[in-house]
Motif scaffolding. Structure first.
Motif, PDB file in Angstrom:
ATOM      1  N   LEU A 126     -36.440 -43.183 108.350  1.00 14.26           N
ATOM      2  CA  LEU A 126     -37.672 -42.512 107.946  1.00 14.26           C
ATOM      3  C   LEU A 126     -38.791 -43.517 107.748  1.00 14.26           C
ATOM      4  N   LEU A 171     -45.456 -43.109 101.282  1.00 11.52           N
ATOM      5  CA  LEU A 171     -45.371 -41.760 101.825  1.00 11.52           C
ATOM      6  C   LEU A 171     -46.575 -40.925 101.407  1.00 11.52           C
ATOM      7  N   ALA A 184     -38.745 -32.594  98.280  1.00 10.95           N
ATOM      8  CA  ALA A 184     -39.098 -33.294  99.516  1.00 10.95           C
ATOM      9  C   ALA A 184     -39.143 -34.803  99.288  1.00 10.95           C
ATOM     10  N   ARG A 187     -35.643 -36.107  98.945  1.00 11.38           N
ATOM     11  CA  ARG A 187     -34.966 -36.117 100.243  1.00 11.38           C
ATOM     12  C   ARG A 187     -35.474 -37.246 101.137  1.00 11.38           C
ATOM     13  N   GLN A 188     -36.799 -37.467 101.150  1.00 11.55           N
ATOM     14  CA  GLN A 188     -37.373 -38.423 102.083  1.00 11.55           C
ATOM     15  C   GLN A 188     -37.323 -39.865 101.580  1.00 11.55           C
TER      16      GLN A 188
END
Length: 234
Positions: A126, A171, A184, A187-188
């Motif tokens: 990611l 992010l 989110a 998770r990321q």
């Protein structure tokens, strides 16, 4: 072969865990105290730590604090005979990734280790994708990011962030105005299959705001809470 450091002073438990890990294909380094573990870091580079809280001398919390102070971002699983919520919160505050209360199943411990290794691979992928996306224009943000050093710069001042603090900020920074739910972000930044709840996101956001405020209090205010939803950077 993936490297694990087991920091535990109970000899029988050390033997059982080491034998199970080695049978599962992991390389294991053991230490009976936090001081020994820190000394071993001069010669080994663990990819994951399993740390008992009730160590002689330096306890597991202090060892974890020392690891994060040294910017060692390898995942940490805490082992403890105590199951109090305050211990879990303190562990998360210091940067732990998972928490197991004794007695526990060796099969479950191995499963959690495998999840953390998979999460590391997913987060690395990611981060590579995020790095390929253009950053927000410097004229709008007055900020610049250095992913290699995990630092941010503002008006010629620099701030080095801890790895997950930087991952969170990067992010949000690269998606200005977009609201990310806690789920989110978990998770990321932490990856799929995390065994703890979304409160760890709140803990890291709070700590990130404190760090940003040392650079510029107004910058910390730009990391905003969308109540009942999540967070965004403006």
């Amino acid at each position: 072969m993936q490297q694990i450091m087991l920091v535990e002073d109970e000899a029988a438990l050390v033997t059982a865990i080491r034998e199970r890990f080695e049978a599962e294909g992991f390389a294991v380094t053991t230490a009976a105290s936090g001081e020994v573990a820190l000394h071993l870091l001069d010669t080994v580079t663990p990819e994951l730590f399993v740390i008992d809280l009730g160590l002689p001398g330096m306890d597991g919390f202090e060892l974890l604090r020392q690891l994060r102070t040294r910017l060692i971002d390898a995942p940490v699983i805490i082992l403890t005979a105590r199951g109090d919520e305050i211990d879990r919160v303190v562990g998360l505050e210091l940067g732990a990734d998972d928490y197991m209360v004794k007695p526990f199943s060796l099969r479950e411990l191995v499963a959690r280790v495998r999840v953390l290794f998979r999460r590391m691979a997913a987060v690395a992928a990611l981060r590579a994708q995020v790095a390929e996306q253009p950053a927000a224009p410097a004229a709008r943000t007055e900020l610049s990011l250095d992913p290699v050093r995990r630092s941010i710069a503002l008006h010629d001042q620099h701030l080095v962030l801890r790895p997950r603090e930087f991952a969170l900020f990067e992010l949000l920074f690269r998606h200005p105005g977009q609201v990310f739910t806690r789920e989110a972000l978990l998770r990321q930044v932490w990856g799929q299959g995390a065994f703890f709840d979304t409160r760890t996101v709140d803990v890291h956001i709070r700590r990130l705001r404190t760090r940003l405020a040392t650079l510029d209090p107004e910058l910390a205010e730009r990391l905003q809470t969308e109540w009942g939803v999540g967070y965004r950077f403006v």
